[in-house]
Every structure is written in C-alpha cells, then in structure tokens.
Design a protein around this motif. Sequence first.
Motif, short mmCIF file in Angstrom:
data_model
loop_
_atom_site.label_atom_id
_atom_site.label_comp_id
_atom_site.label_asym_id
_atom_site.label_seq_id
_atom_site.Cartn_x
_atom_site.Cartn_y
_atom_site.Cartn_z
N LEU A 141 43.22 40.46 22.51
CA LEU A 141 43.38 41.67 23.32
C LEU A 141 43.58 42.85 22.39
O LEU A 141 44.38 42.77 21.45
N ASN A 167 39.04 42.67 27.40
CA ASN A 167 40.46 42.33 27.51
C ASN A 167 40.76 41.70 28.86
O ASN A 167 41.45 40.68 28.94
N ASN A 168 40.26 42.31 29.91
CA ASN A 168 40.52 41.79 31.26
C ASN A 168 39.95 40.39 31.44
O ASN A 168 40.58 39.52 32.04
N GLY A 227 48.83 45.78 30.44
CA GLY A 227 47.40 45.88 30.74
C GLY A 227 46.84 47.28 30.63
O GLY A 227 45.72 47.54 31.07
N TYR A 279 49.22 34.37 23.59
CA TYR A 279 49.43 34.60 25.02
C TYR A 279 48.82 33.50 25.88
O TYR A 279 48.98 33.49 27.08
N LYS A 339 51.19 40.86 33.33
CA LYS A 339 49.89 40.48 32.77
C LYS A 339 49.99 39.26 31.87
O LYS A 339 49.24 38.32 32.00
N PHE A 340 50.88 39.29 30.88
CA PHE A 340 51.03 38.19 29.93
C PHE A 340 52.28 38.43 29.11
O PHE A 340 52.90 39.47 29.19
N LEU A 364 42.11 37.81 29.63
CA LEU A 364 43.32 37.45 30.38
C LEU A 364 43.03 36.37 31.40
O LEU A 364 43.85 35.48 31.62
#
Length: 95
Positions: A69, A58-59, A45, A91, A12-13, A62
Amino acid sequence: MGVLAFPVRSEKFSAQNVVMTRGVANWATEHGFDVSSLVRRHYCGDWGDVCADDAENNNQALVSGDGNLHSAFDISGLNERVWVITEWHTYRDWE
C-alpha cells in the motif's frame, strides 16, 4: 530507522510495526512536523496525493490481501512529499 509510538488500527487494516527512515525522522524534526497524522490518514484508507491508478491498486490490495500500500502526501509550504508504505505481509493477517 525511527519508530512511531502510537497504535495503528483502523477500519481498513492494521500494521504490526511502524517505522520511518532516518531521513524522514531528521526532516520531521528539522521542520517540527508530526508525521503521525500522515500515517493515520494512510491507515484509514486516505492515499493522499497518489494517482488514481495507485489508489485503485491500494484498494484492490486491501481486498485481496496481496500487494503493498502506497500513500504520498505533498506538504504545502515545505515543498516536500512524504511517502507512507505498508508492505503486504504486515497487514495481511488483519482482523
């Protein structure tokens, strides 16, 4: 602030620095709780116990690379909630 000493990378990150407040560090020590498992979930995530709107925010963050987040994890048996927060600038340059 305490520093968690483990690499934090996922699909994810990733983040540059992982720290925790003194309060969380003291609480974790007092209860023998390893918060690194919650941080790993966050970086994969898994937003934990946040509401659906916060999970969607949050999604979207990203994808856009803009926005903090937030994950929240209710710790059963200890009647506590631990928050994991990643600030957008840590991030944003992920690969």
